[in-house]
Design an enzyme around this catalytic site. Structure first.
Site, PDB file in Angstrom:
ATOM      1  N   ASP A 132       1.052  -0.740  10.781  1.00 45.17           N
ATOM      2  CA  ASP A 132      -0.301  -1.269  10.884  1.00 45.17           C
ATOM      3  C   ASP A 132      -0.927  -0.772  12.182  1.00 45.17           C
ATOM      4  O   ASP A 132      -0.465  -1.126  13.281  1.00 45.17           O
ATOM      5  CB  ASP A 132      -0.258  -2.797  10.852  1.00 45.17           C
ATOM      6  CG  ASP A 132      -1.642  -3.426  10.763  1.00 45.17           C
ATOM      7  OD1 ASP A 132      -2.641  -2.701  10.982  1.00 45.17           O
ATOM      8  OD2 ASP A 132      -1.729  -4.625  10.472  1.00 45.17           O
ATOM      9  N   LYS A 141     -16.336   6.525  16.298  1.00 46.35           N
ATOM     10  CA  LYS A 141     -16.319   7.873  15.755  1.00 46.35           C
ATOM     11  C   LYS A 141     -16.731   8.909  16.803  1.00 46.35           C
ATOM     12  O   LYS A 141     -16.275  10.060  16.766  1.00 46.35           O
ATOM     13  CB  LYS A 141     -17.204   7.943  14.510  1.00 46.35           C
ATOM     14  CG  LYS A 141     -16.614   7.165  13.335  1.00 46.35           C
ATOM     15  CD  LYS A 141     -15.213   7.662  13.020  1.00 46.35           C
ATOM     16  CE  LYS A 141     -14.478   6.879  11.984  1.00 46.35           C
ATOM     17  NZ  LYS A 141     -13.129   7.405  11.721  1.00 46.35           N
ATOM     18  N   TYR A 161     -18.722   0.928  15.019  1.00 49.96           N
ATOM     19  CA  TYR A 161     -18.146   1.994  14.191  1.00 49.96           C
ATOM     20  C   TYR A 161     -18.622   3.364  14.687  1.00 49.96           C
ATOM     21  O   TYR A 161     -17.809   4.292  14.850  1.00 49.96           O
ATOM     22  CB  TYR A 161     -18.562   1.795  12.737  1.00 49.96           C
ATOM     23  CG  TYR A 161     -18.082   2.883  11.809  1.00 49.96           C
ATOM     24  CD1 TYR A 161     -16.775   2.891  11.339  1.00 49.96           C
ATOM     25  CD2 TYR A 161     -18.933   3.912  11.398  1.00 49.96           C
ATOM     26  CE1 TYR A 161     -16.324   3.889  10.491  1.00 49.96           C
ATOM     27  CE2 TYR A 161     -18.498   4.903  10.560  1.00 49.96           C
ATOM     28  CZ  TYR A 161     -17.195   4.900  10.110  1.00 49.96           C
ATOM     29  OH  TYR A 161     -16.760   5.893   9.278  1.00 49.96           O
ATOM     30  N   ARG A 213       0.827  -1.201   0.000  1.00 55.89           N
ATOM     31  CA  ARG A 213       0.000   0.000   0.000  1.00 55.89           C
ATOM     32  C   ARG A 213       0.867   1.260   0.000  1.00 55.89           C
ATOM     33  O   ARG A 213       0.456   2.294  -0.526  1.00 55.89           O
ATOM     34  CB  ARG A 213      -0.957  -0.024   1.197  1.00 55.89           C
ATOM     35  CG  ARG A 213      -1.994  -1.144   1.091  1.00 55.89           C
ATOM     36  CD  ARG A 213      -2.861  -1.236   2.330  1.00 55.89           C
ATOM     37  NE  ARG A 213      -3.766  -0.113   2.443  1.00 55.89           N
ATOM     38  CZ  ARG A 213      -4.956  -0.048   1.849  1.00 55.89           C
ATOM     39  NH1 ARG A 213      -5.371  -1.032   1.079  1.00 55.89           N
ATOM     40  NH2 ARG A 213      -5.735   1.003   2.022  1.00 55.89           N
ATOM     41  N   ASN A 245      -6.555  10.380   9.629  1.00 52.56           N
ATOM     42  CA  ASN A 245      -7.553  10.010   8.638  1.00 52.56           C
ATOM     43  C   ASN A 245      -7.851   8.513   8.618  1.00 52.56           C
ATOM     44  O   ASN A 245      -8.937   8.102   8.219  1.00 52.56           O
ATOM     45  CB  ASN A 245      -7.042  10.453   7.259  1.00 52.56           C
ATOM     46  CG  ASN A 245      -7.844   9.869   6.119  1.00 52.56           C
ATOM     47  OD1 ASN A 245      -8.849  10.431   5.700  1.00 52.56           O
ATOM     48  ND2 ASN A 245      -7.392   8.736   5.575  1.00 52.56           N
TER      49      ASN A 245
END
Length: 257
Positions: free
Chosen positions: A55, A157, A153, A37, A81
């Site tokens: 990671d 957040k 999730y 990546r 991000n």
């Protein structure tokens, strides 16, 4: 021109943010999970100064990443991000025995923040789903409730906003804010998302570089350059302190200051 680190910048919103900032002449350092990546990231943003590898699902690799970042800096801006979605049908424990969504989305940015020198500006990406988040600091690993990936999730957040607001209080010399980028058509957002990549990156770019009064604030929750009201739990200073204490206990690293 600013020196800027963007985590999770091998694709999606992070990569677009990096490309815009690099095109504007800023020194941009990318981050990727692994070598493959990293190659993709540097190919996509050739003007980037470097790509750091680590990671975020590993506490050890996150600590190593913090060390590499400190050596590659100092940074004027860090944009947290990186993140993973909530599509898992069951919890996915990491090598550290922690629930993966929480570790990548929340604990990793905490650890990087605590270990790296404080920049002038910090941006933490959250989501509009933070409004549905429930702070369950007593069950972060989902051992006492039935698994719900989207709730995990949303919770992560909300914790990102808690982190941004807590850092804003503890570090008055740093502008620390949270950003909802919107529902963006990326690998994470999916093909049914309503917004394009430029919309998902614009607020981070603005907060990272603008000297406008509206951009030089701290402890705010933004979407489309507009300061909005976050989940009420995010403003609870006692909850912020409990959250920091839990993160310090899990990582062995306290937030300086």
């Amino acid at each position: 021109m600013a020196t800027i680190l963007i985590t999770g910048s091998s694709d999606g919103i992070g990569r677009h943010t990096a490309a815009v900032l690099a095109a504007d002449g800023h020194r941009v350092v990318l981050h990727a999970r692994d070598e493959r990546r990293a190659e993709d990231a540097h190919t996509a943003v050739p003007a980037a100064a470097a790509v750091l590898i680590g990671d975020l699902a590993s506490l050890a690799q996150t600590c190593e990443l913090a060390g590499r970042a400190a050596a590659a800096g100092p940074f004027d801006v860090v944009i947290h991000n990186a993140g993973v979605g909530g599509g898992q049908r069951a919890p996915q424990p990491t090598e550290d025995g922690l629930e993966r969504i929480f570790q990548v989305n929340t604990l990793a940015p905490y650890l990087l923040t605590a270990l790296m020198p404080a920049p002038a500006r910090l941006v933490y990406l959250t989501s509009g789903l933070e409004a549905a988040g429930r702070a369950r600091l007593d069950d972060l690993q989902w051992q006492a409730r039935p698994w719900d990936g989207m709730q995990a999730y949303s919770d992560s957040k909300l914790y990102d906003v808690l982190l941004a607001f807590a850092v804003a209080r503890h570090w008055p010399g740093t502008l620390s804010n949270a950003v909802d980028p919107g529902w963006i058509r990326t690998r994470l957002g999916g093909p049914d998302a309503t917004d394009d990549l430029p919309e998902g990156a614009e607020t981070q770019v603005w907060l990272a570089t603008s000297d406008e009064p509206a951009a030089t604030v701290t402890g705010h929750y933004f979407k489309r350059r507009t300061s909005l009201t976050a989940n009420p739990q995010a403003y609870d200073e006692q909850l912020q302190e409990r959250f920091l204490a839990v993160c310090a206990d899990l990582t062995g690293v306290e937030l300086p200051g």
